[in-house]
Design a protein around this motif. Structure first.
Motif, PDB file in Angstrom:
ATOM      1  N   ARG A 122       0.832  -1.209   0.000  1.00 25.02           N
ATOM      2  CA  ARG A 122       0.000   0.000   0.000  1.00 25.02           C
ATOM      3  C   ARG A 122       0.862   1.252   0.000  1.00 25.02           C
ATOM      4  NH1 ARG A 122      -4.618   0.329   4.438  1.00 25.02           N
ATOM      5  NH2 ARG A 122      -5.248  -1.480   3.188  1.00 25.02           N
ATOM      6  N   ILE A 123       1.941   1.259   0.789  1.00 28.85           N
ATOM      7  CA  ILE A 123       2.839   2.419   0.810  1.00 28.85           C
ATOM      8  C   ILE A 123       3.515   2.582  -0.543  1.00 28.85           C
ATOM      9  CG2 ILE A 123       4.873   3.409   1.893  1.00 28.85           C
ATOM     10  CD1 ILE A 123       2.392   3.416   3.651  1.00 28.85           C
ATOM     11  N   ARG A 124       3.946   1.479  -1.162  1.00 28.68           N
ATOM     12  CA  ARG A 124       4.567   1.566  -2.484  1.00 28.68           C
ATOM     13  C   ARG A 124       3.595   2.117  -3.512  1.00 28.68           C
ATOM     14  NH1 ARG A 124       7.072  -4.349  -3.081  1.00 28.68           N
ATOM     15  NH2 ARG A 124       5.953  -4.779  -1.151  1.00 28.68           N
ATOM     16  N   LEU A 125       2.325   1.715  -3.411  1.00 28.18           N
ATOM     17  CA  LEU A 125       1.320   2.239  -4.335  1.00 28.18           C
ATOM     18  C   LEU A 125       1.114   3.733  -4.122  1.00 28.18           C
ATOM     19  CD1 LEU A 125      -0.772   1.750  -6.521  1.00 28.18           C
ATOM     20  CD2 LEU A 125      -2.408   1.108  -4.731  1.00 28.18           C
ATOM     21  N   TYR A 126       1.113   4.181  -2.871  1.00 32.05           N
ATOM     22  CA  TYR A 126       0.992   5.610  -2.598  1.00 32.05           C
ATOM     23  C   TYR A 126       2.189   6.373  -3.166  1.00 32.05           C
ATOM     24  CZ  TYR A 126      -2.826   4.534   0.652  1.00 32.05           C
ATOM     25  OH  TYR A 126      -4.006   4.111   1.211  1.00 32.05           O
ATOM     26  N   LEU A 160       1.706   6.629  -6.916  1.00 34.37           N
ATOM     27  CA  LEU A 160       0.706   7.641  -7.259  1.00 34.37           C
ATOM     28  C   LEU A 160       1.260   9.050  -7.095  1.00 34.37           C
ATOM     29  CD1 LEU A 160      -2.476   6.081  -5.580  1.00 34.37           C
ATOM     30  CD2 LEU A 160      -2.084   6.366  -8.030  1.00 34.37           C
ATOM     31  N   ALA A 161       1.988   9.290  -6.002  1.00 33.02           N
ATOM     32  CA  ALA A 161       2.537  10.623  -5.765  1.00 33.02           C
ATOM     33  C   ALA A 161       3.575  10.996  -6.820  1.00 33.02           C
ATOM     34  CB  ALA A 161       3.149  10.683  -4.362  1.00 33.02           C
TER      35      ALA A 161
END
Length: 260
Positions: free
Chosen positions: A43-47, A50-51
């Motif tokens: 989830r952190i990698r996906l955020y 996205l950023a």
């Protein structure tokens, strides 16, 4: 009061301008060292992906119009995942050189049994290899290597535009560098291996000179202590060993992306 009318072409253009770069950036973050390990949740990698995509999208060249339900759209998505994965895997080669070096030193000094679970890969690895991995990670972040990676992946959208299918040479680049990893690991551990070889030869001479001496009870702890001392001394020159390897690894990344 009329509602905003959007055509299918406009929606496809907006989706392609954001989604296609997102797949390439996300594939890079999922496979590269440090961020792509199990220590960082998906989830952190996906955020992060996205950023980064939101920040770099305005500066990217125009993306081709894509239909998400068409085969051509799926092929473009697969191409972006493959490019990002290859860029991340090329960085893994650099980090694995230090892991292999730690394994070789551990076996030579008799610490091959001292292993622990590698939290980044979920496998058992030598303690010295884990120490070198953490040290290289700190050096990589301290010298802004991650910023260079983000710069290269942003420039790759210009040098490797979406839909160009320029991927064949990259497989050969990685295949040619597999031997470089083993050679780099041997260069890292050559001083320690040479010193420990002299120690083992000295123990062999002692065994021949005094057969009644129990060389196993003396040689094993002494080899272990001398190996730790030699490893501690070799760490004083770790920066001079790290810099050329990091430069070559980042140059490989730029060559794969055909960046400047």
């Amino acid at each position: 009061m009329s509602l905003l009318a959007l055509t299918d072409a406009q929606i496809s253009t907006w989706v392609a301008s954001f989604m296609l770069p997102l797949f390439r950036v996300a594939a890079l973050l999922m496979t590269m060292p440090i961020i792509g390990t199990t220590l960082v949740s998906k989830r952190i990698r996906l955020y992060f992906a996205l950023a980064i995509t939101v920040v770099i999208t305005p500066s990217l060249p125009p993306m081709p119009t894509v239909n998400a339900l068409d085969l051509s759209g799926l092929l473009l998505i697969a191409e972006q995942i493959l490019i990002g994965g290859l860029l991340g895997f090329s960085l893994q080669l650099f980090f694995q050189a230090f892991v292999i070096a730690g394994q070789i030193i551990s076996i030579q000094m008799g610490m091959g049994f001292a292993s622990m679970v590698d939290p980044t890969n979920g496998v058992s690895a030598a303690v010295i290899g884990q120490f070198l991995t953490m040290l290289v990670t700190l050096l990589f972040l301290g010298m802004n290597g991650h910023l260079v990676v983000f710069e290269v992946v942003t420039e790759s959208f210009t040098t490797l535009p979406v839909g160009s299918a320029m991927l064949v040479n990259h497989f050969w680049d990685i295949a040619n560098k597999l031997g470089w990893v083993l050679g780099a690991a041997m260069l890292l551990v050559l001083p320690a291996i040479t010193a420990l070889l002299v120690v083992n030869i000295a123990f062999g001479i002692m065994t021949r000179a005094a057969p009644q001496l129990n060389i196993f009870s003396i040689g094993f702890p002494l080899t272990l202590v001398l190996g730790l001392v030699i490893f501690w001394i070799s760490l004083g020159d770790i920066l001079n060993q790290y810099q050329p390897l990091a430069t070559e690894a980042l140059q490989l990344l730029r060559d794969m992306a055909q960046a400047r």
